[in-house]
Structure formats: C-alpha cells, structure tokens
Motif scaffolding. Structure first.
Motif, PDB file in Angstrom:
ATOM      1  N   ASP A  65      36.880  77.182  60.353  1.00  0.00           N
ATOM      2  CA  ASP A  65      36.733  78.104  61.484  1.00  0.00           C
ATOM      3  C   ASP A  65      35.364  77.958  62.161  1.00  0.00           C
ATOM      4  O   ASP A  65      34.687  78.953  62.447  1.00  0.00           O
ATOM      5  CB  ASP A  65      36.935  79.546  60.999  1.00  0.00           C
ATOM      6  CG  ASP A  65      37.299  80.487  62.140  1.00  0.00           C
ATOM      7  OD1 ASP A  65      37.877  80.014  63.133  1.00  0.00           O
ATOM      8  OD2 ASP A  65      36.993  81.691  62.021  1.00  0.00           O
ATOM      9  N   ASP A  72      32.649  77.640  64.921  1.00  0.00           N
ATOM     10  CA  ASP A  72      32.441  77.974  66.331  1.00  0.00           C
ATOM     11  C   ASP A  72      31.617  76.867  66.991  1.00  0.00           C
ATOM     12  O   ASP A  72      30.524  76.537  66.504  1.00  0.00           O
ATOM     13  CB  ASP A  72      31.702  79.301  66.478  1.00  0.00           C
ATOM     14  CG  ASP A  72      32.563  80.490  66.091  1.00  0.00           C
ATOM     15  OD1 ASP A  72      33.789  80.405  66.271  1.00  0.00           O
ATOM     16  OD2 ASP A  72      32.015  81.485  65.583  1.00  0.00           O
ATOM     17  N   GLU A 119      31.048  74.480  71.035  1.00  0.00           N
ATOM     18  CA  GLU A 119      31.364  74.255  72.439  1.00  0.00           C
ATOM     19  C   GLU A 119      31.114  72.800  72.794  1.00  0.00           C
ATOM     20  O   GLU A 119      30.147  72.197  72.311  1.00  0.00           O
ATOM     21  CB  GLU A 119      30.500  75.144  73.344  1.00  0.00           C
ATOM     22  CG  GLU A 119      30.735  76.641  73.168  1.00  0.00           C
ATOM     23  CD  GLU A 119      29.794  77.480  74.034  1.00  0.00           C
ATOM     24  OE1 GLU A 119      28.836  76.883  74.597  1.00  0.00           O
ATOM     25  OE2 GLU A 119      30.003  78.689  74.138  1.00  0.00           O
ATOM     26  N   ALA A 168      34.793  78.243  75.012  1.00  0.00           N
ATOM     27  CA  ALA A 168      35.081  78.286  73.586  1.00  0.00           C
ATOM     28  C   ALA A 168      36.087  77.210  73.193  1.00  0.00           C
ATOM     29  O   ALA A 168      36.861  76.714  74.025  1.00  0.00           O
ATOM     30  CB  ALA A 168      35.614  79.658  73.194  1.00  0.00           C
ATOM     31  N   GLY A 208      39.379  78.144  66.911  1.00  0.00           N
ATOM     32  CA  GLY A 208      38.923  78.259  65.533  1.00  0.00           C
ATOM     33  C   GLY A 208      39.953  77.659  64.599  1.00  0.00           C
ATOM     34  O   GLY A 208      40.659  76.704  64.949  1.00  0.00           O
TER      35      GLY A 208
END
Length: 613
Positions: free
Chosen positions: A587, A589, A591, A597, A600
């Motif tokens: 998961d 995070d 960019e 975004a 995930g």
C-alpha cells in the motif's frame, strides 16, 4: 459517468463456454520460449537475438503470465521507460523513452501509425490488453526508417491473430473483478477459412470506480473509467505465397477526472488497415500497406459539453526487399502520411502531408554484421529533412557480441504547438537529435544478458517560452544512460531483471540549465519471478523507481518508491485457469505526476479459458 455495461454487457461473455471447443489442458513446460521474430527494428523479419538494436518483445503468453491490469502496468520498469500517470486506471499517461519527450515516441498498431496530430501523443491508457498478441519495443532513434516522432524509439502493438484447430474455430474467454468495484471481461473467436484463410475477432470490456485522482484539490469523489474495445483481423495466404491481410481496432472509453476546466471526456481510438505481401521474383519481396488511425474526444464540465477534437492520420507505404547476396539485404521504400484536424477549435492550418523515401542495407559477414539506412522526408510545412543511421555488430565469441550504432532523428511540431488559439507559435522548427550507442550481450551459462549505454543530444526542443508566452525552440538537452537486461530459467524459476540509469540534463540557457528534465526517473529496476508447479504457478514483480522532478525548475521533487505485485494461477480444469493477483501489496503512497494519486493495494480475481492449439 454512464456505466453502460456494468449491469448487462457481461452477459455477452457467458456465451464463451458454450462456443468453446473441448481440448486438452496446455502442457506447462520449463523450456524457455523460442526466440520470437521482430519486424519493427528494421522493417524486415529478424530473429530477436540477431537484432543490433535494443528490443524488448512481450508475447501473449507473457501478458497472461504477468497478469497486468493495463498497458501502463505492463511497461512499468522496462528498460529505458519512465511513466507519468495522472491518477490511476484510464487516466492520461505519458511514456518517456530514454529521457526524450513523451511525443518523441512513435506508436504503431499492426503497422498503422497512431496518435493525435493535435497533442502529438497516443492514448496508451485506452489500449486494451485483451486485444494484444505481441508488443515490440525498440529503443533509440528510428527516424531513418519511420520519419518523424521516432526520436526516443518505436512501440509496435500487434493485435490478436487467427487460426483454428483441425479446421474448426476456437474460442477464448476471460472474466473477473477486484478492487474499486472493478469488472472486466473478454471473449474471442478465431479460425480458418478454406485452404488459406484465417480470422480472429475479439471483444473486451473494463469498468472501475477508480480512485480520487487528486486528493489535494478538494474534490473527494472517485473518478471512474470505462472501456469497451473490439478488434478484427483476417487474412488469406494464396498458393503462390502471396499474403493479404486486414485489421481493425476500436476502443471507446469514458473517463472521469478532477479538473478546473473539464472533468469528463468521452474518447474513441480507431485503427484500420490492409497489407499485401508478394514476391515477383525469388530474391524480391514487395510489401504494400494502407491504413488510417483516428483519435476523437468530446470534453465536458459538470455534464456541460465544452469541445470536441478529432484527428485523422492516413498512411501508405511501399517497401521492396532485395536479396542482393546470400547474407545481404537491400530495402527501398516510399511512404506517404496525411494528418487532418477537425472539431470545435479552429486551427489556422488543419492538415499537412509528408512524403518519405528510405534505403536500408543489412549485411552479415561472418563475425561482422552491418546495418545502414538513409531517409529523406518532404514535409508540406517544414520542407526537407534528412536522417540516417549506421549499426555494427561484432561477435567477440560465439555467445558474446559487441554492438555500436549512430543515428539521427527529427520530430515535426504538433498542431497544438503551432496553431492552438492563444497559444501556438507558427514559426516553430522541427526538433532534432543525434544519438550514439554501445552495447554488449550474449549468454553466460544459462543467463541471457545485454548491456547498452547511450548518449543523445537534442536540439531545438519545443518548450514554453515565457518571453513570448508561447512554445518556442528554446531548449537543448543531453541525455546519458545505460540499460541492463538479464533473463534465465534456473530450477524451474523463470527470472527477468531490468536495470536502467539515466541522466536527462537540460542544457537550455537560463535558470534551468543543468537541471533534470521533468517527470523522468533517473533510476528504475524491475524483477519478475515466476515458478510453475504443474497445475499451479506463482509469480512476483518488484518495481523500484528513483526520484524525479515535476517541473523544469526542479523545485517539486517526487520521491522514489518500490512496489510489490504477487500473482497466482491454478489449472482448475483442462484449458480453464483461475488467476489471482495483488498489486502494490504494501500500500505504498506515491506520485508519478505532482498532486495525482496512484492506486494503493489492490486485488484481482479472474477465470480464463484458453484452448490448446
């Protein structure tokens, strides 16, 4: 968004098992796949291991083994490729090949040049994996064979091809779903006609609620994506060896996103064409090609229609391959391209054509191999452009070869850069490049490997000029890079590793001189591991990407990231296979474009029927 097929269209795919033919389960083998034939690097048939250009070939077998969710997922981490995506599945995606601009990449579908004449790029995110039979990725300049666009490289996609079993048609079928209320399905049928005919037809659909593409802009909604696509290929091989074939691909998509000016688009990508191949003499092969691609988009804001864009690219080619000696081939070709722009936006010029001619020589002299090509383009707007390339290969040992090459390329400005109202600059000149490359590769024990190092100089790059408030030929860049590929099969584990290093340096005058070109990752690595256990298969992919910058000033840094994908396959019944995958398992995070975004942790479960041919 109108989710047209979510409730009903998947009923179509239920027909798959009814039409499918009974067959024995395909045997799972530990043998490495046969070396595939590549046609893109030289516009002639060649075995991959003999290619002097760095080429990555992705087969249908690999696509089904890796279980990617889209083309972006499939390409991530491959040598020389950086990807910038604006918010997950179906969102605008840019591919930077070896640090060049995203519109410096030529994309072909079954030999048809595709892409938007207004923006200069191809909507790769709308290309359905289910329609693809094979992909060839050629890195490095190819303008001396293909003309404009091919500064960074060429990607050619081949759609599904026909062929039945024992004179009977066969069908394939797949359906599944997963995170974010995702659904997808595929149905295809292929067969033979008479003594020389074949056909293949395929229909696929994908629907997802998506994610909130830009959490920081204050629109906390999910941005969905829907895609329905179909393809048809057919052909006939005559008794004298003449081949005639035709192809058609169409992908319709609906896309939601967060934007202040527009937030929804309805898109259509189409490509259709025909090929004729014959040999007037034993030493003379002729290829004729005609095709057209179309890129259409309707744009909305809060359900209010704003604008439409439509571009058409017609392409015709005639190639002659002459076997001048046993190991020497001479190719002569002419091609013609016509671009047209239509829609609600008025352009001062809405069409242009380009006529090109090229000559290529390929020779094999024992331990030495030589390729050389020269091309002349007569562009309606930009006059004459000459490009060329030369490549040399030397077998140091039977399983060790040294390669060296030099090539030039050019890219004509897009219609948006030239004429978009309030923005375009009609005085732009084509962008140009010079590239040099050195490679070494071969086999060590059971390891197939290749190392390539390159340097590319780009002149007259088109970028926004703050002084004139329009695009200008204001940039220069120098890109150094190296790529390493390793593959092996050891103790039943199939391993493939890719490492890429790149320094895309901005050499433009001004404050950005010496900075890194935006949205290119300087370091990428990928490792694919797959293990067959009879009826079961296990796999994993690790993708590692270094930092990048989002702007020319290098003031916005996007951090590096590492993701893990896991996959499982189980032979449930003969020809029936259950597949499960989990992506971005931890998961993470991250960019690839600032404020946009990425997904995930996600999962996917599917059922696939593949007949044994």
């Amino acid at each position: 968004m109108q989710y047209r097929f979510k409730a009903a269209s998947f009923a179509l795919f239920i027909a798959g098992p009814v039409l499918a033919q009974a067959a024995t389960a395909p045997e799972l083998s530990d043998n490495i796949e046969l070396d595939p034939v590549t046609v893109t690097a030289t516009r002639t048939d060649a075995v991959l291991s003999d290619s002097l250009a760095p080429v990555t070939v992705i087969t249908r077998t690999e696509i089904e083994r890796l279980q990617p969710q889209d083309v972006t997922d499939l390409f991530a981490g491959l040598p020389g490729i950086s990807i910038a995506n604006n918010g997950g599945p179906g969102k605008s995606t840019s591919i930077f090949m070896r640090g060049t601009e995203s519109d410096h990449l030529l994309v072909l579908i079954d030999g048809i040049k595709v892409g938007s004449a207004t923006s200069g790029g191809f909507a790769i995110q709308d290309l359905p994996l289910e329609q693809i039979e094979r992909i060839e990725i050629v890195r490095g300049p190819r303008s001396s064979l293909y003309g404009s666009e091919a500064i960074g490289g060429v990607i050619q996609i081949f759609t599904r091809r026909g062929g039945g079993r024992d004179g009977h048609p066969v069908a394939s079928f797949a359906v599944g779903g997963g995170s974010h209320d995702s659904l997808r399905g595929e149905f295809g049928i292929r067969g033979d006609v008479g003594r020389g005919g074949w056909y293949a037809a395929s229909l696929s659909g994908r629907d997802t609620d998506g994610i909130n593409t830009r959490p920081s802009v204050g629109e906390p909604d999910k941005d969905g994506y829907e895609n329905i696509a179909g393809s048809l290929r057919a052909g006939w091989r005559f008794d004298n060896g003449t081949d005639l074939s035709a192809t058609y691909l169409r992908a319709d998509s609906e896309n939601e996103f967060d934007g202040s000016y527009q937030d929804f688009s309805d898109n259509r990508q189409q490509a259709f064409g025909a090929d004729l191949r014959f040999s007037p003499l034993t030493v003379w092969k002729v290829s004729l090609h005609a095709g057209q691609s179309r890129d259409e988009a309707d744009n909305y804001k809060a359900d209010t229609y704003l604008s439409s864009f439509e571009t058409r690219r017609s392409y015709y080619a005639w190639q002659n391959d002459l076997q001048v000696a046993a190991t020497q081939l001479l190719s002569l070709g002419l091609d013609y391209q016509d671009d047209e722009v239509d829609g609600t936006t008025e352009y001062a010029v809405d069409s242009r054509d380009n006529t090109g001619g090229y000559l290529q020589y390929q020779g094999d002299f024992g331990r030495h191999e030589l390729q050389a090509s020269l091309r002349h383009d007569d562009n309606e707007q930009f006059g004459n452009n000459e490009t060329g390339s030369v490549a040399w290969g030397f077998h140091l040992l039977p399983a060790l070869r040294l390669n060296a090459s030099y090539g030039t390329a050019f890219k004509a400005p897009t219609f948006n850069e030239l004429y978009f109202p309030g923005y375009g600059n009609a005085g732009l000149s084509p962008e140009k490049s010079k590239s040099v490359e050195l490679g070494l590769g071969g086999m060590i024990a059971s390891i197939d490997w290749r190392l390539d190092a390159y340097r590319t100089e780009l002149d007259d790059l088109i970028a926004y000029d703050s002084a004139s408030e329009s695009p200008g030929n204001v940039d220069k860049a120098v890109i150094h890079g190296a790529e390493l590929q390793l593959s092996t099969l050891l103790a039943g584990v199939r391993s493939r590793a890719y490492l890429s290093w790149m320094d895309p340096e901005n050499r433009a005058d001004g404050a950005s001189h010496g900075n890194t070109l935006p949205r290119r990752a300087e370091r990428t690595a990928r490792l694919d591991l797959d293990y067959d256990l009879g009826r079961a298969s296990l796999g994993a992919t690790v993708n590692a990407t270094g930092k990048r910058y989002d702007d020319l000033a290098n003031s916005t840094e996007l951090g590096g990231y590492t993701t893990l994908a896991l996959r499982l396959g189980w032979q449930l019944l003969p020809c029936w296979r259950v597949q499960a995958s989990a992506n971005n398992v931890f998961d993470k995070d991250y960019e690839t474009a600032a404020t946009y975004a990425q997904e995930g942790a996600t999962y996917y479960l599917g059922l696939r029927y593949t007949p044994d041919l």
